[in-house]
Design a protein around this motif. Sequence first.
Motif, short mmCIF file in Angstrom:
data_model
loop_
_atom_site.label_atom_id
_atom_site.label_comp_id
_atom_site.label_asym_id
_atom_site.label_seq_id
_atom_site.Cartn_x
_atom_site.Cartn_y
_atom_site.Cartn_z
N PHE A 1 0.86 -1.12 0.08
CA PHE A 1 -0.18 -0.08 -0.03
C PHE A 1 0.96 1.27 -0.09
N PHE B 1 1.10 3.83 -2.84
CA PHE B 1 0.41 5.28 -2.72
C PHE B 1 1.37 6.31 -2.65
N ASN C 1 -6.20 12.63 -0.39
CA ASN C 1 -5.90 11.27 -1.42
C ASN C 1 -6.58 10.27 -0.46
N ILE C 2 -6.61 10.25 0.89
CA ILE C 2 -7.24 9.09 1.71
C ILE C 2 -8.58 9.08 1.65
N SER D 1 -10.39 8.71 -4.21
CA SER D 1 -9.20 9.02 -4.95
C SER D 1 -8.72 7.84 -5.55
N LEU E 1 -5.68 7.18 -6.69
CA LEU E 1 -4.49 6.89 -6.22
C LEU E 1 -4.76 5.97 -5.01
N PHE E 2 -5.61 6.32 -3.95
CA PHE E 2 -5.98 5.58 -2.89
C PHE E 2 -6.55 4.07 -3.57
N ALA F 1 -3.78 1.90 -4.65
CA ALA F 1 -2.89 1.53 -3.70
C ALA F 1 -3.57 0.05 -3.00
#
Length: 697
Positions: free
Chosen positions: A98, A102, A361-362, A366, A368-369, A372
């Motif tokens: 992760f 991330f 982004n958490i 998102s 990207l999240f 990840a």
Amino acid sequence: MTAGTARAVVVRRGVRVALSAAAGFYPLLHAADRPVAALYALFAPVALGLLSVVPGSGRQKAAVVLCALPPALVLASLGTVLAGAAWAAVGGMLVVGFLLAFAAVAGPRPAGAAPGLQLFYILACFPPYAPGTLGDRLIGLTIGVLLLAACETLLLPERAVPSYRRRLADALRTAADEAASPGGVPAATLRAAGERLRPSSVPPAEQPASAGRTDRALDQAGRSVRRLLNQLATLSEEPPTPTDPASAELLARVAVVCTNCAYFLRTGKRPPVAGSLEAAMRAFGAERVRLTTGPPGPVPPIAVLRRQSRILALAESARIAEVTTDIAAHGRPVGPAVPRDQFWYAELPAPALWARRILGNITLRSVLFQNAVRIALGLAAARLVAGTLDLAHGFWVLLAVLTLGRTTVGATWQAVRRAVAGNVVGALAAGALLIGLGTHTDVYAALLVPAMLTAFCLGPLLGIAWAQAGFTLVVATAFAQISPVTWRLSEARMVDVLTGSAIGLLCGLLAWPAGARHEVRRTMAELLHSCGGLVPATARILMIPAPGVRTPAPVLPSLHRLRLAEAAYAQYRSETPGLPDRTGADWHAVLIVASHVILGAHRLPHLGLPQTAEPTGSPAAWARTAAADLEAEADRVAALVGGGAPAPARPPAPAPADYPPTALSVDLEVWLTSLGHQLAHIDSTARNGGRSGHADG
């Protein structure tokens, strides 16, 4: 980049990886008799040179590779320690997977290096549990990374490309030429100069993508300059208007500011200090107020007032470029950076900016999240399955998940089909090779370099099937030198790749199978909905009589949605084309209109013509209706690009042809009209499969 240039880049990269891997592997294995160190020296260049896609020139690549060495050593050590217990190795894989995936929030270079760093943990976390070999593992890893960094710099290095600062300077120079001599630069040339600043046109290594003040400032400057060039192009296409000395003076000032900013970005000398254009704009605004609030005779025609409004808007774009160049030059703004909401990052320390980037982004929204989580779950599941089934060379299961996983289930299936076919061919060839040559390690040693050159240079050019077949031969010729192997090595790799492919497909099916395709529709729709609410709010502020500076409508929620939409759009552009997007929307135009709304909500309350009395009559009624209609239209277009089927748009009411300045702010009228044109463009492209003219600037 042309197709020929791209092929040359792939071949040069393959040569560098193959030779750096061989330069570490052969001496450590055959001269020093350290097989563990030799294996890590072989895989380190493969990990960071081939599995990782590190952008940039030779020197930039070497710098990233060297910066990756400390975390690579930590990951190899961690994997070695956790390999003693399956649950610990699986938990470590989940966390490491992760965090490394991330890391894409930090920009293209960390994102490019992350897959290779994953491999160092993967290699070390599998049985046998051998903490006594940690020293050899770290020695081999270090030698391999250092050899790769040397080859990136000395052996067929990639050339440097124009930096983002240089691109920005060239665009500012073009804008300065047009502002100094209106009509002197063709509109197509101005728009083309702006297109060269689009993220898709800038090499990843040169994109200002970090969370720091300088990169944020350069990114904002690029957007402002693109907008400035589009505004200048639109202005040059307008019908001629009577002579206007105030406008000519402001355009000349814009030209000077653009020239100064371009000179600094190109040379690093004479850094600009923001404030001069702000003062010129306030003087221009005061002159407009004087002309429009005085006797009826000297009031300029409405065509001149509209042109002045457009010039003031483009001057605001140039002012933002001036402020952001000031921030990039000094680290913090030396001149006034107002309004503060627009340059919120300018005074914040770097840790706070990075915290905002990460926390923003958490969220499950998102991309990207999402990526990840998908990668971490896939790798952890693969480590659990490989350990539970006690698969020989089980790290190949994780390597298959890492290399074959895509952001959409359709793209993953396409990659898996080709990879399995390639592995079948490679396994048969490797099995025949191992049966035919037996234990002749000298022959395997002679074949390794040609096998690596073939796999690393031709594999990426011919497709994933050929790459997998070639890599299977590389693995066979390398492992046959370390210890006696049989044709069952090929069988084990085949089983592991099939297992990893199944896990990757399952994760792709269960975790956001549409990739960014669904997410880009959702984020763009929410962005349009958020920005639509700013239009009537800004119109109400401008139509209320106020003697001083008016407070703009809050734009931070829309700015946050803009960032999420940009991230989704960036991944959407990078995904392998699968099923066609049924909306056909011009996503870039959506981002442009959102920026236009946010910029107008900031600018107009500060610089728009003030109302001395509440506007009445048909012009004011048109403005109120147009603002409400634009909010409804933004919601309707949001539903359309989100995949819905709303009713067609109603034709907008035409703007009043002529009216006194007291009846309506001409700045509001110009802004509303431009927004209407841009939303109509988005609606047209969404309904016609992406075919329409350019959006209004």
